[in-house]
Scaffold this active site. Structure first.
Site, PDB file in Angstrom:
ATOM      1  N   SER A 109      -9.687 -39.030  16.370  1.00 12.79           N
ATOM      2  CA  SER A 109      -9.256 -38.280  15.187  1.00 12.79           C
ATOM      3  C   SER A 109     -10.219 -37.116  14.964  1.00 12.79           C
ATOM      4  O   SER A 109     -11.300 -37.067  15.550  1.00 12.79           O
ATOM      5  CB  SER A 109      -9.213 -39.158  13.924  1.00 12.79           C
ATOM      6  OG  SER A 109     -10.451 -39.106  13.233  1.00 12.79           O
ATOM      7  N   PHE A 110      -9.812 -36.202  14.096  1.00 16.49           N
ATOM      8  CA  PHE A 110     -10.625 -35.006  13.895  1.00 16.49           C
ATOM      9  C   PHE A 110     -11.965 -35.319  13.243  1.00 16.49           C
ATOM     10  O   PHE A 110     -12.887 -34.506  13.298  1.00 16.49           O
ATOM     11  CB  PHE A 110      -9.808 -33.963  13.113  1.00 16.49           C
ATOM     12  CG  PHE A 110     -10.263 -33.701  11.714  1.00 16.49           C
ATOM     13  CD1 PHE A 110     -11.130 -32.641  11.451  1.00 16.49           C
ATOM     14  CD2 PHE A 110      -9.844 -34.492  10.662  1.00 16.49           C
ATOM     15  CE1 PHE A 110     -11.551 -32.384  10.156  1.00 16.49           C
ATOM     16  CE2 PHE A 110     -10.259 -34.248   9.371  1.00 16.49           C
ATOM     17  CZ  PHE A 110     -11.120 -33.183   9.114  1.00 16.49           C
ATOM     18  N   LYS A 111     -12.119 -36.514  12.654  1.00 19.84           N
ATOM     19  CA  LYS A 111     -13.394 -36.883  12.032  1.00 19.84           C
ATOM     20  C   LYS A 111     -14.553 -36.822  13.045  1.00 19.84           C
ATOM     21  O   LYS A 111     -15.693 -36.563  12.669  1.00 19.84           O
ATOM     22  CB  LYS A 111     -13.320 -38.285  11.439  1.00 19.84           C
ATOM     23  CG  LYS A 111     -12.230 -38.496  10.388  1.00 19.84           C
ATOM     24  CD  LYS A 111     -12.483 -37.706   9.117  1.00 19.84           C
ATOM     25  CE  LYS A 111     -11.570 -38.111   7.969  1.00 19.84           C
ATOM     26  NZ  LYS A 111     -10.160 -37.693   8.141  1.00 19.84           N
ATOM     27  N   ASP A 112     -14.251 -37.065  14.326  1.00 19.82           N
ATOM     28  CA  ASP A 112     -15.297 -36.979  15.353  1.00 19.82           C
ATOM     29  C   ASP A 112     -15.920 -35.587  15.424  1.00 19.82           C
ATOM     30  O   ASP A 112     -17.077 -35.443  15.796  1.00 19.82           O
ATOM     31  CB  ASP A 112     -14.703 -37.284  16.740  1.00 19.82           C
ATOM     32  CG  ASP A 112     -14.283 -38.747  16.910  1.00 19.82           C
ATOM     33  OD1 ASP A 112     -14.961 -39.628  16.355  1.00 19.82           O
ATOM     34  OD2 ASP A 112     -13.283 -38.988  17.598  1.00 19.82           O
ATOM     35  N   LEU A 115     -18.578 -35.612  12.674  1.00 18.13           N
ATOM     36  CA  LEU A 115     -19.583 -36.675  12.693  1.00 18.13           C
ATOM     37  C   LEU A 115     -20.381 -36.758  13.993  1.00 18.13           C
ATOM     38  O   LEU A 115     -21.568 -37.091  13.964  1.00 18.13           O
ATOM     39  CB  LEU A 115     -18.916 -38.019  12.376  1.00 18.13           C
ATOM     40  CG  LEU A 115     -18.525 -38.142  10.892  1.00 18.13           C
ATOM     41  CD1 LEU A 115     -17.509 -39.265  10.675  1.00 18.13           C
ATOM     42  CD2 LEU A 115     -19.770 -38.388  10.031  1.00 18.13           C
TER      43      LEU A 115
END
Ligand SMILES: *Cc1c(COP(=O)(O)O)cnc(C)c1O
Length: 465
Positions: A109-112, A115
């Site tokens: 997901s784009f959270k990577d 983070l």
């Protein structure tokens, strides 16, 4: 660079801003200035790799803590964690309409994209007081796994993530619980996501009061996440600028971090002409941009759960920029929102350097878009990315020659059930996810009780060297 809170004159340096969450006055941090990238830099970025974009944007906002070679090294190390050489590649889905694929990270997901580099940055900066870093968060899905993946095995960090027991998808749970590094603690709470958030907040305050660690919450308010998201937006816009056509970007939005990063990219000179804020049936942002008013209401469950949000946390930063960065007005607006449940967009503001429109796409529009794109191109979209594509296809005010970019924020296999509803079959599962089924899971189930969770977390922290 110095950073200022949105709610008072409070200031802080870059290193402490990225290693914290809220400012002590309850506000959010923003850089004191938004340095403009000159045209030579933009041209160079158009031909460079992802790491160079990290070097340029990192130096612009944090050049006093790391030099541009160190920023570039950070970009290279982060890029190596992604499965695609271009990190954030573009693919064309119809003439002049591209997907910006932000699902090639370790948890898909784009959270990577925020983070992965943030965890590396925090290790590089170290902490002058030599206290370990403790990351604590509640998750309903993507953030927990992306944070665990980013901080696992880091000697200077410990991470505890709370998820509602039995209420996250099988894949989402396994992405978190199959990580068995000793610095990771997964707690399944017998309660709702709201219970998890409430408990995480209480434990966070208790740990801050103890003062034994630097405590960081991994939600979308951390400035470091926005900085790295700004980097891929700048990079994308500079890559396409050579085509000489105006760029329009559609961003699927929940807490408004990804879209705000695009606005910041435009503020420092990335050639983005038009932004579409794409929401699901939770239409608070759509109403804010269309009607100039936001109201607290009930969260609706949709097929794109990562965007099921009532009041987007990053709206406070945008409001602050609109109000000419007057902290008193921002504080008053946020207090008003808490007390009356409503907030009106300021009349006279500082205009952002790009035109903005907003759209809300309900579940039937999501299903329709997934099946239409599959028929047209054989491509399978996840339900969040489908919101962006649908909003782009319905956009009203684009110039005829605009190049259109829809941001794809998750791999379809993460949301297989929604895809199956649209297409009649589940999307193929990539090897990285199918392997999880055979792996050992480690997590503990606890009641929704602040004291029990706090005690368990204290024991976890104590047991580590
Ligand atoms: C978090 C998330 C979003 C929403 O992003 P914001 O920055 O909170 O607006 C959209 N899609 C997916 C798949 C996400 O995980």
């Amino acid at each position: 660079m110095n950073y200022l809170s949105t709610r008072s004159g409070l200031s802080a340096d870059f290193a402490s801003v990225v290693a914290s969450g809220l400012a002590p006055d309850g506000g959010l941090y923003l850089p004191e200035r938004f340095p403009a990238l000159d045209s030579a830099t933009r041209t160079r970025l158009g031909r460079s790799d992802y790491a160079e974009a990290v070097a340029v944007v990192g130096s612009a906002f944090g050049g006093d803590v790391l030099d541009s070679r160190a920023w570039r090294a950070l970009g290279e190390a982060s890029a190596a964690a992604f499965r695609h050489g271009a990190v954030a590649p573009l693919s064309e889905i119809d003439a002049g309409h591209f997907l910006l694929e932000l699902f090639h990270g370790p948890t898909l997901s784009f959270k990577d994209y925020g983070l992965q580099p943030l965890a590396r940055l925090l290790s590089m900066l170290g902490r002058a007081d030599r206290r370990p870093l403790f990351i604590l968060g509640a998750t309903s899905g993507d953030t927990g796994s992306a944070a665990i993946e980013a901080f696992r095995g880091r000697e200077d960090a410990r991470i505890a993530i709370l998820h509602p027991h039995g209420r996250v998808s099988d894949i989402q749970r396994r992405q978190m619980t199959t990580v068995t590094d000793p610095n990771v603690l997964n707690l399944a709470i017998e309660g709702s996501f709201d219970d998890c958030q409430r408990i995480a907040k209480a434990v966070l305050l208790a740990r801050v009061a103890k003062g034994e660690e630097t405590v960081l919450s991994v939600n979308s308010i951390n400035w470091g996440r926005l900085l790295f998201q700004t980097a891929y937006h700048v990079h994308t816009a500079c890559r396409l600028a050579a085509l000489g056509r105006p760029l329009a970007l559609s961003v699927p939005s929940g807490n408004f971090g990804n879209a705000l990063s695009a606005i910041i990219a435009a503020m420092i000179g990335a050639p983005i002409a038009h932004l579409i804020i794409a929401s699901n049936a939770n239409d608070a942002l759509t109403r804010f941009f269309r009607e100039g008013r936001i109201e607290t209401g009930r969260v609706r469950e949709t097929l794109s759960p990562a965007m099921d949000i009532q009041i987007p946390s990053n709206l406070e930063r945008f409001l602050h920029l609109l109000q000419g960065r007057d902290p008193d007005r921002t504080a008053a607006a946020m207090t008003g929102l808490r007390e009356t449940g409503a907030m009106v967009r300021p009349e006279s503001g500082t205009a952002p350097p790009l035109s903005i429109e907003a759209a809300s796409i309900a579940d039937d529009g999501i299903l329709d878009t997934i099946s239409r794109l599959y028929r047209e191109t054989d491509r399978i979209l996840d339900p969040h990315s489908a919101v962006a594509v649908a909003a782009m296809r319905g956009a009203q005010a684009l110039p005829g020659d605009a190049l259109r970019i829809s941001v794809a924020t998750a791999h379809p296999a993460k949301f297989g059930e929604a895809v199956a509803r649209a297409l009649g079959f589940a999307p193929p599962i990539p090897a990285a996810l199918s392997a999880l089924v055979q792996m050992e899971e480690r997590y503990e189930v606890l009641p929704a009780d602040e004291e029990r969770v706090e005690t368990r977390i204290a024991a976890f922290l104590k047991a580590l060297p």
